[in-house]
Design a protein around this motif. Structure first.
Motif, mmCIF file in Angstrom:
data_model
loop_
_atom_site.group_PDB
_atom_site.id
_atom_site.type_symbol
_atom_site.label_atom_id
_atom_site.label_comp_id
_atom_site.label_asym_id
_atom_site.label_seq_id
_atom_site.Cartn_x
_atom_site.Cartn_y
_atom_site.Cartn_z
ATOM 1 N N LEU A 415 5.627 99.383 47.436
ATOM 2 C CA LEU A 415 7.000 99.070 47.815
ATOM 3 C C LEU A 415 7.889 100.269 47.520
ATOM 4 N N PRO A 416 8.900 100.528 48.325
ATOM 5 C CA PRO A 416 9.807 101.650 48.048
ATOM 6 C C PRO A 416 10.675 101.369 46.823
ATOM 7 N N GLN A 417 11.117 102.435 46.156
ATOM 8 C CA GLN A 417 11.939 102.291 44.959
ATOM 9 C C GLN A 417 13.256 101.581 45.264
ATOM 10 N N SER A 418 13.687 101.654 46.523
ATOM 11 C CA SER A 418 14.973 101.043 46.906
ATOM 12 C C SER A 418 14.977 99.528 46.723
ATOM 13 N N VAL A 419 13.803 98.898 46.611
ATOM 14 C CA VAL A 419 13.727 97.452 46.384
ATOM 15 C C VAL A 419 14.449 97.067 45.098
ATOM 16 N N SER A 420 14.516 97.980 44.154
ATOM 17 C CA SER A 420 15.191 97.703 42.873
ATOM 18 C C SER A 420 16.677 97.432 43.055
ATOM 19 N N GLN A 421 17.227 97.813 44.208
ATOM 20 C CA GLN A 421 18.652 97.580 44.479
ATOM 21 C C GLN A 421 18.928 96.119 44.878
ATOM 22 N N LEU A 422 17.870 95.359 45.106
ATOM 23 C CA LEU A 422 18.039 93.957 45.525
ATOM 24 C C LEU A 422 18.290 93.091 44.283
ATOM 25 N N GLU A 423 19.468 93.233 43.743
ATOM 26 C CA GLU A 423 19.760 92.616 42.444
ATOM 27 C C GLU A 423 19.856 91.098 42.498
ATOM 28 N N TYR A 424 19.986 90.511 43.691
ATOM 29 C CA TYR A 424 20.066 89.048 43.806
ATOM 30 C C TYR A 424 18.734 88.413 44.220
ATOM 31 N N LEU A 425 17.717 89.228 44.406
ATOM 32 C CA LEU A 425 16.438 88.725 44.896
ATOM 33 C C LEU A 425 15.802 87.773 43.878
ATOM 34 N N GLU A 426 15.441 86.577 44.344
ATOM 35 C CA GLU A 426 14.823 85.563 43.488
ATOM 36 C C GLU A 426 13.390 85.236 43.899
ATOM 37 N N VAL A 427 13.088 85.367 45.190
ATOM 38 C CA VAL A 427 11.765 85.002 45.695
ATOM 39 C C VAL A 427 11.206 86.181 46.502
#
Length: 502
Positions: A415-427
């Motif tokens: 997964l790209p490092q940018s996924v860490s910006q998804l601060e509301y991701l729950e699932v």
């Protein structure tokens, strides 16, 4: 000479025949012809004519009482209602007691309700007292006890009596039905799955026309039957708000569906629709439209006129592109268009930025198109399963409000490092990909609750999962994990609601 109703009408219009003789010839056909269609056509022509100079009450009364054909009896009832109200009471009372056709009976009751006479009011109240279905009986007894029944006019009393006879007929015919009654009217009717037993004699292959009399019906459930056609009588249900006709065998919808002016939700999924009637755009109150699992390859023009539409499901059809008319639905919040033949989604991303839910799985979408998803600033739920994805674009991190992301059944290894910006991701669903290790970026998701890594090639579970305080479910089933680590006990101790599947 064989008489023909259309020739009689033509001769009358061209002044080759006077009205009196035309009426006489039409009556002759009705009385003597063995051709039922000609008899019915003759009655319909009579209904168009002014025959006040000829008193035909006894003629139509006799047809209503003794004719063997249901349609002819029905037409006779309508004529008596429209033209002979002063003489209608006695024959209608007789027909109410002896008529064996539910359709004719309902027209008899409707005629009684149209007559303004205290005797009819008494008659209807007396019949209402004899109703045996508990919900109807208790309501009428309550009205009588509180002396509120006096406020009801004949039309209102007749409507309650109609609702009672319709429900009585449906229960007798289908046994297992559910319903809700409010103030003497059927408001909700569930006729779903009546054909669940293939040996049943009561398979619902044709919708009973009497449903069209339920003018106060709000919810109708007809799913999981064997309906091939919807009768136009269904479109008389002007109060209907929710209609479920999913999982049937419908090839088309009635053109008059636009008469359902109060419809808010329509589910036509799992049928055989190849196209929709253009009149569907008149359903201005529609908020949810489910057309999934049909055979649609196009949609009606001006679909954007459905201004209140928020949920549109087109999953599992034969669309090659997302039509402009869908993109112009200004209040659309959820669009499910997976399992079609779509490859380009650039227009979707640019023009429906208000979307909160987008499902694109099972299409042929290229990675370049996915980069345009950044326009969907309000997106909370995104399905990108089964699109042969090998790399997730860095731009995914710009979907800052994403709560759920499904990437299952692809070919991802990282997964790209940018996924860490998804601060509301729950699932996050990463099942059935090619991961052989857990991407480090997973441990930077502050709100993640559910992680699905099932069906990958992972051999060990990282201790870093202890950092994720929000975690509730971790799925590592169908991987290559041979030893269950001790950290699982720590995770369960840390969060009593935590569950793991290995």
């Amino acid at each position: 000479m064989v008489l023909n109703p259309q020739k009689i009408l033509l001769d009358l219009q061209n002044c080759r025949l006077d009205r009196k003789n035309a009426i006489h010839q039409l009556i002759n056909i009705i009385n003597k012809s063995a051709d039922v269609s000609k008899r019915i056509e003759s009655i319909k022509i009579l209904m168009q004519l002014d025959f006040n100079e000829v008193n035909l009450f006894a003629f139509f009364e006799n047809l209503m009482i003794s004719d063997s054909n249901e349609k002819i009896r029905t037409l006779s009832i309508k004529i008596i209602k429209d033209r002979y109200q002063e003489q209608a009471f006695e024959p209608m009372c007789w027909a109410y007691k002896h008529e064996h056709s539910i359709k004719c009976l309902l027209y008899v009751i409707e005629t009684l309700g149209a007559l303004e006479d205290p005797l009819i009011s008494q008659y209807l109240k007396k019949e209402l007292k004899t109703m045996k279905i508990p919900e109807f009986r208790s309501y009428i007894h309550s009205l009588i006890k509180k002396k509120k029944i006096q406020r009801f006019n004949n039309k209102e009393l007749a409507k309650i009596l109609q609702n009672y006879h319709i429900l009585k007929t449906l229960i007798k015919e289908y046994k297992r039905i559910e319903y809700t009654i409010e103030r003497g009217y059927i408001k909700e009717l569930d006729l779903s799955c009546l054909s669940h037993n293939i040996f049943s004699w009561h398979m619902l292959k044709k919708l009973p026309g009497i449903i069209g009399f339920l003018r106060n019906l709000r919810t109708l459930n007809l799913k999981l039957n064997k309906l091939k056609i919807l009768p136009n009588t269904l479109t008389r249900l002007a109060s209907l708000k929710h209609l479920d006709i999913s999982n049937n065998q419908l090839a088309y919808l009635p053109e008059k569906i636009h008469h359902l002016i109060n419809l808010e939700t329509l589910d036509v999924s799992h049928n055989n629709l190849r196209e929709l009637p253009n009149s569907i755009i008149a359903l201005k109150k529609l908020t949810s439209l489910n057309l999934s699992h049909n055979k649609l390859n196009k949609l009606p023009e001006s679909l954007e006129s459905l201004e209140k539409l928020e949920f549109l499901n087109l999953h599992g059809n034969k669309l090659y592109t997302i039509p402009e008319r869908v993109l112009n639905i200004k209040n659309l919040k959820s669009l499910e268009i997976g399992l079609n033949n779509i490859s380009n989604i650039e227009k979707v991303s640019c023009e429906i930025s208000q979307l909160q839910n987008l499902s694109l799985g099972g299409n042929h979408i290229d990675e370049q198109s996915l980069r345009k998803l950044t326009f969907l600033e309000k997106l909370q739920d995104l399905d990108l399963y089964d699109i042969k994805l090998t790399n997730l674009p860095d731009e995914i991190g710009e979907l800052g409000y994403l709560v759920r992301l499904s990437l299952h059944n692809n070919q991802l290894t990282d997964l790209p490092q940018s996924v860490s910006q998804l601060e509301y991701l729950e699932v996050l669903d990463l099942s059935w990909n090619n991961f052989n290790k857990i991407p480090k970026v997973i441990f930077d998701l502050p709100r993640i609750k559910i992680l699905n890594f099932s069906g990958n090639k992972i051999k060990t579970i990282s201790p870093s999962f202890l950092k994720i305080k929000s975690l509730e479910l971790l799925d590592f089933s169908y991987n290559f994990i041979q030893k269950i680590p001790n950290l699982l006990n720590q995770l369960e101790h840390q969060n009593h609601d935590f569950h793991i599947i290995i």
